[in-house]
Design an enzyme around this catalytic site. Sequence first.
Site, PDB file in Angstrom:
ATOM      1  N   ASP A  85      48.877  54.261  53.221  1.00 41.24           N
ATOM      2  CA  ASP A  85      48.397  53.321  54.235  1.00 41.24           C
ATOM      3  C   ASP A  85      46.969  53.738  54.591  1.00 41.24           C
ATOM      4  O   ASP A  85      46.711  54.928  54.782  1.00 41.24           O
ATOM      5  CB  ASP A  85      49.248  53.397  55.506  1.00 41.24           C
ATOM      6  CG  ASP A  85      50.660  52.890  55.317  1.00 41.24           C
ATOM      7  OD1 ASP A  85      51.261  53.176  54.264  1.00 41.24           O
ATOM      8  OD2 ASP A  85      51.188  52.245  56.235  1.00 41.24           O
ATOM      9  N   LYS A 151      48.763  45.087  56.359  1.00 42.76           N
ATOM     10  CA  LYS A 151      49.511  45.564  57.520  1.00 42.76           C
ATOM     11  C   LYS A 151      48.836  45.106  58.809  1.00 42.76           C
ATOM     12  O   LYS A 151      47.613  45.167  58.928  1.00 42.76           O
ATOM     13  CB  LYS A 151      49.591  47.095  57.451  1.00 42.76           C
ATOM     14  CG  LYS A 151      50.319  47.784  58.587  1.00 42.76           C
ATOM     15  CD  LYS A 151      50.363  49.291  58.301  1.00 42.76           C
ATOM     16  CE  LYS A 151      50.861  50.092  59.489  1.00 42.76           C
ATOM     17  NZ  LYS A 151      50.838  51.546  59.212  1.00 42.76           N
ATOM     18  N   LYS A 180      53.262  44.136  56.081  1.00 45.57           N
ATOM     19  CA  LYS A 180      53.887  45.174  56.905  1.00 45.57           C
ATOM     20  C   LYS A 180      53.522  44.930  58.359  1.00 45.57           C
ATOM     21  O   LYS A 180      52.345  44.756  58.688  1.00 45.57           O
ATOM     22  CB  LYS A 180      53.422  46.571  56.474  1.00 45.57           C
ATOM     23  CG  LYS A 180      53.998  47.699  57.345  1.00 45.57           C
ATOM     24  CD  LYS A 180      53.615  49.071  56.800  1.00 45.57           C
ATOM     25  CE  LYS A 180      54.049  50.187  57.745  1.00 45.57           C
ATOM     26  NZ  LYS A 180      53.719  51.533  57.215  1.00 45.57           N
TER      27      LYS A 180
END
Length: 218
Positions: A85, A151, A180
């Site tokens: 991430d 995300k 996400k």
Amino acid sequence: MKTAKYIDYIDDPNDSFDQYLEKAKAYDFRCVFADIDTFGHAKEVLKDTDIIIAGAVDFPDGVLGTEEKLEVFRAYEAAGFREIDYVLNQKMVEERDYDGIGEEMSRIAEYCRAHGIMDKVIVEMCKLDGDDGAKQKICEIAKKVSPACLKTSTGRSFGGAKLSDVKLMKEVLGDSVKIKAAGGIRDYETARAFIEAGASILGATAGIAIVKGCPGKE
């Protein structure tokens, strides 16, 4: 798929790293996070599971330049990470520097594809509240670049995931880029709502509470 396998489990600051790993193992979450120093230990503890060990780059601030981020990606790749991430440069997000965003996302996606890494790009959508056009534009960039995942947020800024953002992201991205949602997802009902809106991964410190709230205790 059972609810636990949607969850990237974030550690409780009151737990030791070993306690964090054992909880993840007990509840069979999708993913945990480690750094270069703890990756090997996490791999050993989780060796009999399919739990992913992910890294986080420039988290949660998003202040590094693209070259600096890539240096960290190289170090994580060498250590064995295959999922990372990372936070988009927040100055570029706040200034709506779409060319800069596209270049950073593209260069990191290219590196990750070449090295078998799942790249999960964190936008920090809360900084674009009131400007759906900017949110849509970043989603359009992501659809063109095709990182593995986009995300909503770090969960560490002033705002977390919103259903409206996930719905907008899904409308633009379709099935081409995973979504996400992270930040403020603390119970099963909220988790299911985000999944139904289009999220295929959830970031949550409240992973255990979410799973315990599942009908039938999945």
